[in-house]
Design a protein around this motif. Structure first.
Motif, PDB file in Angstrom:
ATOM      1  N   LEU A   1       0.503  -1.161  -0.111  1.00  0.00           N
ATOM      2  CA  LEU A   1       0.249  -0.269   0.013  1.00  0.00           C
ATOM      3  C   LEU A   1       0.472   1.023   0.072  1.00  0.00           C
ATOM      4  O   LEU A   1       0.514   1.976  -0.806  1.00  0.00           O
ATOM      5  N   GLN A   2       1.733   1.616   0.613  1.00  0.00           N
ATOM      6  CA  GLN A   2       2.433   2.478   0.592  1.00  0.00           C
ATOM      7  C   GLN A   2       3.641   2.643  -0.477  1.00  0.00           C
ATOM      8  O   GLN A   2       3.300   3.535  -1.033  1.00  0.00           O
TER       9      GLN A   2
ATOM     10  N   GLU B   1      -1.121  -4.174  -9.854  1.00  0.00           N
ATOM     11  CA  GLU B   1      -0.934  -5.195  -9.510  1.00  0.00           C
ATOM     12  C   GLU B   1      -1.346  -5.756  -7.477  1.00  0.00           C
ATOM     13  O   GLU B   1      -1.769  -6.127  -7.437  1.00  0.00           O
ATOM     14  N   HIS B   2      -0.600  -4.555  -6.983  1.00  0.00           N
ATOM     15  CA  HIS B   2      -1.274  -3.986  -5.761  1.00  0.00           C
ATOM     16  C   HIS B   2      -2.784  -3.700  -5.641  1.00  0.00           C
ATOM     17  O   HIS B   2      -3.041  -4.639  -4.518  1.00  0.00           O
ATOM     18  N   VAL B   3      -2.720  -3.520  -6.249  1.00  0.00           N
ATOM     19  CA  VAL B   3      -4.610  -2.664  -6.000  1.00  0.00           C
ATOM     20  C   VAL B   3      -5.589  -4.459  -6.280  1.00  0.00           C
ATOM     21  O   VAL B   3      -6.221  -4.212  -5.041  1.00  0.00           O
ATOM     22  N   SER B   4      -5.360  -5.196  -6.776  1.00  0.00           N
ATOM     23  CA  SER B   4      -5.602  -6.629  -7.388  1.00  0.00           C
ATOM     24  C   SER B   4      -5.707  -7.309  -6.212  1.00  0.00           C
ATOM     25  O   SER B   4      -6.797  -7.602  -6.280  1.00  0.00           O
TER      26      SER B   4
ATOM     27  N   HIS C   1      -5.176  -6.814  -3.388  1.00  0.00           N
ATOM     28  CA  HIS C   1      -5.963  -6.795  -2.156  1.00  0.00           C
ATOM     29  C   HIS C   1      -7.613  -6.224  -2.387  1.00  0.00           C
ATOM     30  O   HIS C   1      -8.686  -5.899  -2.088  1.00  0.00           O
ATOM     31  N   GLN C   2      -8.171  -7.005  -3.506  1.00  0.00           N
ATOM     32  CA  GLN C   2      -9.505  -7.102  -3.904  1.00  0.00           C
ATOM     33  C   GLN C   2      -9.954  -5.606  -4.548  1.00  0.00           C
ATOM     34  O   GLN C   2     -11.350  -4.877  -4.018  1.00  0.00           O
ATOM     35  N   GLY C   3      -9.260  -4.525  -4.815  1.00  0.00           N
ATOM     36  CA  GLY C   3      -9.446  -3.389  -5.002  1.00  0.00           C
ATOM     37  C   GLY C   3      -9.089  -3.036  -6.607  1.00  0.00           C
ATOM     38  O   GLY C   3      -9.197  -3.920  -7.729  1.00  0.00           O
ATOM     39  N   ARG C   4      -9.702  -2.036  -6.872  1.00  0.00           N
ATOM     40  CA  ARG C   4      -9.380  -1.215  -8.162  1.00  0.00           C
ATOM     41  C   ARG C   4      -9.025   0.383  -8.565  1.00  0.00           C
ATOM     42  O   ARG C   4      -8.732   0.514  -7.359  1.00  0.00           O
ATOM     43  N   VAL C   5      -8.451   0.693  -9.587  1.00  0.00           N
ATOM     44  CA  VAL C   5      -7.859   1.917  -9.605  1.00  0.00           C
ATOM     45  C   VAL C   5      -8.065   2.481 -11.400  1.00  0.00           C
ATOM     46  O   VAL C   5      -7.668   1.218 -12.099  1.00  0.00           O
ATOM     47  N   TRP C   6      -8.201   3.923 -10.943  1.00  0.00           N
ATOM     48  CA  TRP C   6      -8.489   4.438 -12.368  1.00  0.00           C
ATOM     49  C   TRP C   6      -8.354   5.948 -12.428  1.00  0.00           C
ATOM     50  O   TRP C   6      -7.565   6.573 -11.784  1.00  0.00           O
TER      51      TRP C   6
ATOM     52  N   GLU D   1      -9.428   2.283  -5.534  1.00  0.00           N
ATOM     53  CA  GLU D   1     -10.468   2.201  -4.339  1.00  0.00           C
ATOM     54  C   GLU D   1     -10.017   1.120  -3.377  1.00  0.00           C
ATOM     55  O   GLU D   1      -9.571  -0.274  -4.057  1.00  0.00           O
ATOM     56  N   LEU D   2     -10.326   0.661  -2.365  1.00  0.00           N
ATOM     57  CA  LEU D   2     -10.557  -0.923  -1.578  1.00  0.00           C
ATOM     58  C   LEU D   2     -11.221  -0.931  -0.752  1.00  0.00           C
ATOM     59  O   LEU D   2     -11.991  -0.017   0.043  1.00  0.00           O
TER      60      LEU D   2
END
Length: 485
Positions: free
Chosen positions: A367-368, A444-447, A449-454, A470-471
């Motif tokens: 996350l960092q 990759e990192h957000v995925s 955590h089962q999140g998404r980024v845009w 979004e997490l």
């Protein structure tokens, strides 16, 4: 003329299962319609022939009685008595023409004007005949069979007409038509159901292939199809499994190659880094051109070192060994700690009301790196005027990084997250300090955590880009977040 292309386009837009179902339904409707029309036609012909035969039998019997009872001395009242008695006995509508006098049992239903001209011409010519016509009177509207027979009598010119209603036949045909229509509708529905069932059975193997292909595209390289019971599909399943196995082997080889190369580069890179540090310590002995060369070399080595670290991290995701070491993180304190390292740039931090004590379960290191990569991206391509927002919406936490750079054009808002893609803003710069892997690592990192980024435009309408992560926020009773890998 434009209807057919329109229907073709609409059918083309439907799925194969829907088209098969519609084809079965239309086939059932077509066959039912043909059967209904043929059945109704044959039944109508048979009923009419039977009814006309019965009508003709009654007509000849009544005509014989008229022949026996009618004489030259029979006056109007006598003729009226004859036709009324015949009508009551047979249920028909007699009409008698003697010379030019017309006598009807029921003039309101069947009178002089109801006799077809063609039938009257045949009767005047002495030809017995029968015709089917339609009576449209105020008292009755129905199809009738009208029969005519000249009656030979001495000194008397007489023609006997008789009309028989076909109401019972019409009622029977209407009932039969309603039954056939209902049968056709039921048959169409059954055909549609059969088509849906058949298409489901037919397309089930293709659905499994599609699901397996989607799983492969999503990174599940060990996806395989089970051997089917149908021999015709065995070759397809075998070819797909061979393709998946070949793809998995190839990606694993490439991942191992990348990992090996990255590790092998570490030793010479460390040696070069140590040598640059030695040169830096003796920088006062270099002239101006030497200072410039040393700074460029140090910058490139730092960038090379970051590229190597990013490649190793990407490789962990590719070979499926990237995992999460989750722990509870107070998002407000965490983001404040991360941005505290950027004390030499204009960086604003905002947090929405009610989010101050929000705790999420996440991998702190990953996350960092997400926050750092987004801030570094804004520094490199967003003119360094950066705002970091944290807000909570239902069961999701949103962390956004805004800049006041040129923004990201809509055509690049997907591709910018691909590896080694910097987009229009990055490629237009004379000097690029990024590795081209930062945003792909964020994904990759957000995925994990089962999140998404845009990326989107700034909410205030000013020029710039807004990257949003979004997490999910775990329930308070949960102690950890499952590793989706």
């Amino acid at each position: 003329m434009q209807l057919i292309p329109f229907l073709k386009q609409k059918l083309h837009n439907l799925g194969l299962r829907a088209r098969i179902t519609i084809a079965f339904a239309l086939t059932g409707l077509f066959l039912s319609a043909i059967s209904a029309v043929a059945t109704l036609g044959l039944a109508r012909q048979n009923l009419l022939e039977t009814r006309e035969t019965a009508v003709f039998t009654v007509f000849t019997s009544n005509a014989r009685r008229v022949l026996n009872e009618l004489t030259s001395e029979t006056d109007d009242d006598g003729r009226r008595v004859i036709v009324e008695r015949l009508g009551q006995a047979s249920g028909t509508f007699p009409l008698l023409l003697v010379d030019d006098a017309w006598t009807a049992a029921d003039p309101l239903v069947f009178g002089r004007n109801s006799v077809p001209a063609s039938l009257q011409e045949l009767a005047n010519a002495g030809i017995p005949s029968q015709i089917r016509t339609y009576i449209d009177e105020s008292t009755i509207k129905s199809t009738v069979v009208v029969s005519a027979l000249p009656i030979p009598k001495t000194n008397v010119e007489a023609i006997y007409f008789e009309a028989a209603l076909l109401t019972d036949v019409e009622s029977t045909l209407e009932t039969l038509a309603a039954i056939l229509f209902a049968v056709a509708a039921i048959n169409t529905l059954l055909s549609a159901f059969l088509g849906s069932w058949a298409s489901q059975r037919l397309l089930k193997p293709w659905v499994q292939v599609r699901t397996a292909a989607e799983a492969l595209a999503g990174g599940a390289l060990d996806t395989r199809l089970d051997p089917p019971g149908d021999a015709d599909l065995a070759s397809l399943t075998d070819s797909f499994n061979k393709m998946a196995r070949s793809l998995e082997d190839r990606i694993e080889r490439e991942a191992r190659f990348t990992s090996t190369v990255s590790h092998e580069l570490r030793s010479p890179l460390m040696t070069i880094t140590a040598s640059v540090e030695v040169l830096t310590n003796k920088a006062e002995q270099l002239d101006e051109s030497g200072h410039i060369a040393l700074e460029l070399l140090a910058d490139d080595i730092a960038r090379f070192n970051q590229l190597l670290e990013d490649l190793l991290e990407i490789n962990r995701h590719d070979i499926g060994v990237a995992d999460l070491q989750t722990q509870p993180i107070n998002i407000t304190e965490f983001v404040q700690q991360v941005i505290s390292y950027y004390n030499n740039i204009d960086l604003n931090f905002r947090i929405s009301y009610g989010t101050e004590e929000t705790v999420i379960w996440a991998d702190k290191r990953r996350l960092q790196q997400v926050v750092i990569n987004l801030i570094n991206n804004a520094i490199n391509y967003g003119n360094a005027d950066i705002t970091v927002d944290v807000e909570r919406e239902d069961h999701y936490l949103r962390l956004s990084v805004e800049d006041k750079g040129p923004g990201v054009i809509p055509e690049e808002r997907q591709s910018i997250f691909e590896r080694f893609t910097r987009g229009h803003a990055g490629s237009s710069r004379g000097k690029s300090s990024g590795t081209g892997l930062g945003l792909s690592l964020v994904v990759e990192h957000v995925s994990l955590h089962q999140g998404r980024v845009w990326v989107e435009d700034r909410l205030d309408g000013l020029p710039g880009a807004r990257f949003v992560v979004e997490l999910p926020i775990a329930d308070d009773n949960n102690e950890n977040t499952e590793d989706p890998s």
